[in-house]
Design a protein around this motif. Structure first.
Motif, PDB file in Angstrom:
ATOM      1  N   VAL A  30       0.870  -0.887   0.168  1.00 32.82           N
ATOM      2  CA  VAL A  30      -0.005   0.132   0.172  1.00 32.82           C
ATOM      3  C   VAL A  30       0.658   1.810  -0.194  1.00 32.82           C
ATOM      4  O   VAL A  30       1.946   1.130   0.985  1.00 32.82           O
ATOM      5  CB  VAL A  30      -0.610  -0.160   0.954  1.00 32.82           C
TER       6      VAL A  30
ATOM      7  N   SER B 228      -1.777   6.232   2.251  1.00 38.35           N
ATOM      8  CA  SER B 228      -2.701   5.427   2.539  1.00 38.35           C
ATOM      9  C   SER B 228      -3.106   5.264   4.393  1.00 38.35           C
ATOM     10  O   SER B 228      -1.847   5.753   4.855  1.00 38.35           O
ATOM     11  CB  SER B 228      -3.319   4.284   1.972  1.00 38.35           C
TER      12      SER B 228
ATOM     13  N   ALA C 193      -6.284   0.073   5.897  1.00 43.02           N
ATOM     14  CA  ALA C 193      -5.848  -1.783   5.334  1.00 43.02           C
ATOM     15  C   ALA C 193      -5.562  -2.224   6.587  1.00 43.02           C
ATOM     16  O   ALA C 193      -5.772  -3.700   6.032  1.00 43.02           O
ATOM     17  CB  ALA C 193      -4.190  -0.788   4.882  1.00 43.02           C
TER      18      ALA C 193
ATOM     19  N   LEU D 139     -10.167  -8.027  -1.614  1.00 47.11           N
ATOM     20  CA  LEU D 139      -8.895  -7.529  -1.350  1.00 47.11           C
ATOM     21  C   LEU D 139      -9.202  -5.835  -1.971  1.00 47.11           C
ATOM     22  O   LEU D 139      -8.833  -4.074  -1.597  1.00 47.11           O
ATOM     23  CB  LEU D 139      -7.866  -7.291  -0.842  1.00 47.11           C
ATOM     24  N   LYS D 140      -9.035  -6.562  -2.730  1.00 48.18           N
ATOM     25  CA  LYS D 140      -9.362  -4.503  -4.191  1.00 48.18           C
ATOM     26  C   LYS D 140     -10.229  -4.127  -4.158  1.00 48.18           C
ATOM     27  O   LYS D 140     -10.620  -2.850  -4.414  1.00 48.18           O
ATOM     28  CB  LYS D 140      -9.250  -5.079  -5.467  1.00 48.18           C
TER      29      LYS D 140
ATOM     30  N   GLU E 227     -12.840  -3.591  -1.373  1.00 48.09           N
ATOM     31  CA  GLU E 227     -12.559  -3.010  -0.291  1.00 48.09           C
ATOM     32  C   GLU E 227     -11.553  -1.926  -0.036  1.00 48.09           C
ATOM     33  O   GLU E 227     -12.330  -0.982   0.483  1.00 48.09           O
ATOM     34  CB  GLU E 227     -12.207  -4.061   0.730  1.00 48.09           C
ATOM     35  N   PHE E 228     -10.736  -1.565  -1.074  1.00 51.25           N
ATOM     36  CA  PHE E 228      -9.947  -1.228  -0.646  1.00 51.25           C
ATOM     37  C   PHE E 228      -9.940   0.388  -1.470  1.00 51.25           C
ATOM     38  O   PHE E 228     -10.017   1.446  -1.092  1.00 51.25           O
ATOM     39  CB  PHE E 228      -7.969  -1.310  -1.585  1.00 51.25           C
ATOM     40  N   ASP E 229     -10.861   0.140  -3.162  1.00 49.07           N
ATOM     41  CA  ASP E 229     -11.595   0.380  -3.726  1.00 49.07           C
ATOM     42  C   ASP E 229     -12.293   1.729  -3.004  1.00 49.07           C
ATOM     43  O   ASP E 229     -12.571   3.248  -3.630  1.00 49.07           O
ATOM     44  CB  ASP E 229     -11.892   0.026  -5.104  1.00 49.07           C
TER      45      ASP E 229
ATOM     46  N   VAL F  42      -7.922   3.185  -0.381  1.00 44.75           N
ATOM     47  CA  VAL F  42      -6.248   2.467  -0.169  1.00 44.75           C
ATOM     48  C   VAL F  42      -5.994   2.254  -0.991  1.00 44.75           C
ATOM     49  O   VAL F  42      -6.751   2.014  -1.969  1.00 44.75           O
ATOM     50  CB  VAL F  42      -6.488   1.873   0.697  1.00 44.75           C
ATOM     51  N   GLN F  43      -4.683   2.329  -1.646  1.00 37.44           N
ATOM     52  CA  GLN F  43      -3.969   2.700  -2.832  1.00 37.44           C
ATOM     53  C   GLN F  43      -3.314   1.292  -2.456  1.00 37.44           C
ATOM     54  O   GLN F  43      -1.865   1.401  -1.471  1.00 37.44           O
ATOM     55  CB  GLN F  43      -3.445   3.739  -3.242  1.00 37.44           C
ATOM     56  N   PHE F  44      -3.366   0.436  -4.146  1.00 32.18           N
ATOM     57  CA  PHE F  44      -2.002  -0.906  -4.031  1.00 32.18           C
ATOM     58  C   PHE F  44      -0.897   0.824  -4.209  1.00 32.18           C
ATOM     59  O   PHE F  44      -1.117   1.622  -5.157  1.00 32.18           O
ATOM     60  CB  PHE F  44      -2.265  -1.285  -4.753  1.00 32.18           C
TER      61      PHE F  44
END
Length: 289
Positions: free
Chosen positions: A190, A194, A199, A266-267, A269-271, A275-277
């Motif tokens: 991450v 973020s 996260a 998780l992708k 949920e992050f979006d 939260v950014q990868f």
């Protein structure tokens, strides 16, 4: 006047047997009977051992063993007779010499044979186990175990035939040995800007919500209210923080699918939570004409 006395004692079966057998009738019968019983017990043990281990060609091996035992018993029986003793003993002596020569010439084959017996008895792995040989040089599932070799099925569905002597000398890691679960590392990177707390919480929730999640905590850890999912920061990468969660599965295959499901979830949920990868960016500067 002298009376002539004649010995009218008729020869019995023991006297007749003593003239036929070298060590007498009774001794020879006892030896022959005891050897027959010992050979029968040996054959029964070997036959049941082969069938219980479900070895390939177990019936053929048992029949060959029976034939060899019967041949040895017949030669020993003939060696008890006075008439056939020299011939039978000569054959037995010649067989010993031949066996010695064959043993020296086929020491690799015999080594594989005894190594196969040790593998079957000690059971470092069984059919169906996932094993790694010599630190990941070969990874696959055990498909067959014979007295001479072991067949490994790789992930590419290839069959690798390994002599048991090499298996016995190799370092084998058995994923199915002792423990019934496998540890899998679920890692993401991450960005530094973020919210790390968000996260970490999202990673825990995604892992706990998976239908095949396994709680591998000990009784003491449960009593201490330790989280079933442990998130750690393994290092700082050039683009962000590397977060790792340890997820348990029944085996390697199910672990692969669980990690795949967790990445998809998780992708999303992050979006949804901003939260950014972290990933490498490439900037281009067009040349002025």
């Amino acid at each position: 006047m002298f009376l002539a006395t004649n010995d009218t004692t008729e020869p019995n079966i023991f006297d007749f047997g003593n003239t036929i057998f070298e060590d007498g009738l009774l001794t020879s019968l006892i030896v022959i009977t005891v050897l027959a019983l010992i050979f029968y017990l040996c054959y029964t043990f070997i036959n049941r051992f082969m069938q219980k281990r479900e070895l390939v060609n177990a019936k053929s091996i048992a029949n060959i063993t029976r034939g060899i035992l019967i041949m040895i018993w017949v030669l020993i029986v003939f060696s008890r007779f006075v008439m056939f003793a020299p011939i039978a003993k000569g054959i037995l002596a010649s067989s010993s010499i031949i066996a010695l020569i064959v043993g020296i010439a086929a020491q690799d084959t015999l080594g594989n044979l005894f190594s196969g017996i040790m593998v079957i008895i000690s059971k470092p792995f069984v059919v169906g186990d996932l094993i790694k040989i010599n630190q990941d040089q070969l990874i696959g599932y055990v498909e067959q175990i014979t007295l001479r070799h072991t067949i490994i099925r790789t992930y590419e569905n290839n069959r690798i035939i390994i002599p048991n002597n090499a298996i016995n000398q190799a370092v084998v890691e058995n994923a199915n040995f002792v423990t019934s679960v496998k540890s899998n590392y679920f890692e993401v990177v991450v960005t530094f800007d973020s919210d790390i707390d968000v996260a970490v919480q999202l990673m825990k929730e995604v892992c706990l919500q998976h239908p095949k999640f396994i709680d591998n905590r000990s009784h003491a850890e449960i009593q201490a209210n330790i989280s079933p999912v442990n998130i750690s920061c393994t290092r700082f990468a050039d683009t962000g923080m590397v977060l790792r969660a340890e997820v348990f599965s029944e085996d390697s295959i199910s672990g692969f699918h669980i990690l795949s499901d967790l990445r998809f979830a998780l992708k999303k949920e992050f979006d949804a939570h901003g939260v950014q990868f972290a990933y490498n960016h490439t900037f281009t500067n067009p040349k002025e004409k």
